[in-house]
Design an enzyme around this catalytic site. Sequence first.
Site, PDB file in Angstrom:
ATOM      1  N   HIS A  80       0.809  -1.225   0.000  1.00 51.06           N
ATOM      2  CA  HIS A  80       0.000   0.000   0.000  1.00 51.06           C
ATOM      3  C   HIS A  80       0.846   1.281   0.000  1.00 51.06           C
ATOM      4  CE1 HIS A  80      -3.657  -2.238   0.452  1.00 51.06           C
ATOM      5  NE2 HIS A  80      -3.340  -2.718   1.622  1.00 51.06           N
ATOM      6  N   ASP A 128      -2.860 -10.519  -2.283  1.00 43.25           N
ATOM      7  CA  ASP A 128      -3.366 -10.035  -0.993  1.00 43.25           C
ATOM      8  C   ASP A 128      -4.842  -9.642  -1.183  1.00 43.25           C
ATOM      9  OD1 ASP A 128      -2.108  -8.642   1.764  1.00 43.25           O
ATOM     10  OD2 ASP A 128      -3.873  -7.596   0.982  1.00 43.25           O
ATOM     11  N   HIS A 140      -6.346  -7.123  -0.303  1.00 45.61           N
ATOM     12  CA  HIS A 140      -6.492  -5.697  -0.580  1.00 45.61           C
ATOM     13  C   HIS A 140      -5.785  -5.335  -1.892  1.00 45.61           C
ATOM     14  CE1 HIS A 140      -6.715  -6.020   3.893  1.00 45.61           C
ATOM     15  NE2 HIS A 140      -7.711  -5.164   3.727  1.00 45.61           N
ATOM     16  N   ASP A 186      -4.722 -12.452   3.881  1.00 40.28           N
ATOM     17  CA  ASP A 186      -5.949 -11.908   4.473  1.00 40.28           C
ATOM     18  C   ASP A 186      -7.202 -12.255   3.677  1.00 40.28           C
ATOM     19  OD1 ASP A 186      -4.841 -10.249   2.568  1.00 40.28           O
ATOM     20  OD2 ASP A 186      -4.715  -8.492   3.871  1.00 40.28           O
TER      21      ASP A 186
HETATM   22 ZN   LIG Z   1      -4.094  -6.939   2.841  1.00 37.29          ZN
END
Ligand SMILES: [Zn+2]
Length: 348
Positions: free
Chosen positions: A166, A201, A203, A290
Site C-alpha cells: 500500500h 493479498d 487488498h 488476508d
Molecule cells: Zn491486505
Amino acid sequence: MRAFYGPDQALHDPLQFMRYGRLVAPKDLPERTERLLGALSARGVAPEAPAAHGAAPALAVHTPSYIEFLSTIWERWAQLPDHGPEVWPNTFPYWSGRPEDAARPPCPAEGIVGQVGWYLGDLSVPMGPHTWTSTLRSCETAVSAADAVAQGEGAAYALCRPSGHHARADRASGFCYVNNTAVAAQRLRGRFDRVAILDVDAHHGDGAQQIFYNRRDVLTVSVHADPATYYPFFTGYVGETGHGAGEGFNLNIPLPHGSGGDAMLAAVDAASRRIGDFRAQALVVALGFDAHRLDPIGVLKLEAEDFAGVGAQVRALDLPTLIVQEGGYAIEAIGDCLAAFLEGFDRR
Ligand SMILES: [Zn+2]
C-alpha cells in the site's frame, strides 16, 4: 527455497488502529512473523539475514523527501512536548483521486504536524520508536531475496514485515511504509527487461500500481476483494489499466465479497494469462493471506489449502520467482496458509 528475514523486523509493535470511529487493537502484530517462521521451519527452511543495503534500493521507487521523513520523524516527534506514544496524523492533504497521479513534490510545510499529515496517509500507519528500523530491515529482506533470484536462484521468499504494497512513492498507508514488492521488482529490473507483479493479498496493491502506473516494463496485476466497500476504497477498479506509456500494463481483478478458493483460482488463472502475454522474464508475488476466511479484517472466504492451488499456479508460470510477504492477520491461520502455498509451489 532460500528465504530471508531480519529479526529486527519484529521490533515494530503498533499500539493504535482506527476502525469505525474507535481506537481498536492493532492488527499487524509481531507474532505474525513467529507463525510464518514456524511454517518455514516445518519445511526445513532456515531464513538468512538480509544484507545491509541501506535506503538506496528504496529510493529507486520512493521520493527522497519521503524516505527522509520516515527515517527521521521519530526523533523529531520525541522532542514534541506532551507527544503521544506514536507518530500519528491529524490532518490530510487533498488528493485528486486520479489513479494516474504520480508522486507529489516535497511537503511544503516545515512543521511536524503538517509533514505527518502529508506522508502518513491514514490512521493505520502509526510510527513508534522502532518502526523505521523494522521498515528498513523489511525492505532489505526483499532486496536480498531479489538479489538471490537475480543471481540465478529459481525462487526465493522474503518474509517482509511491515508489509509494503500500500505504500506509494511518497505516502505510507494500510500498515505499509516502504513498498517492498515495488523495491524488489525495480531491483529485478536490473537483471530482467520485463518484470511482472502478481498481488494476491485481499487488498488492492494500490502502492505498487501507482509506482509503476506510467511504465510498461513492470506489469502490475492485482487480485483483491471489491474495493467499493473495502480498503483501499479509491483504487482497484477494472477501469484502471495504466497511463501514458503504461497504458495496458495494469490489470485489476476485483472479487465479490464472500468469494472462496474457486474464484481466487479463476482470477489467478486470468492473471497468469496476462503475465504470459506480457512475456515476463521474472515474477514478484505479493503474497497476502488476508483472503483467509478467519481474517479479522477480511471479506473473502479462502481456506488455507486454497493457497496450495495459488502456489501451483504461480509455479506453472515457470519464471524466476520472488515471493514477498504482504498481509494476513489471522494469527492462527497464516502459518498454515504459507505452508500450503509453499507446498503447492514445490509440487511438481
Ligand atoms: Zn491486505
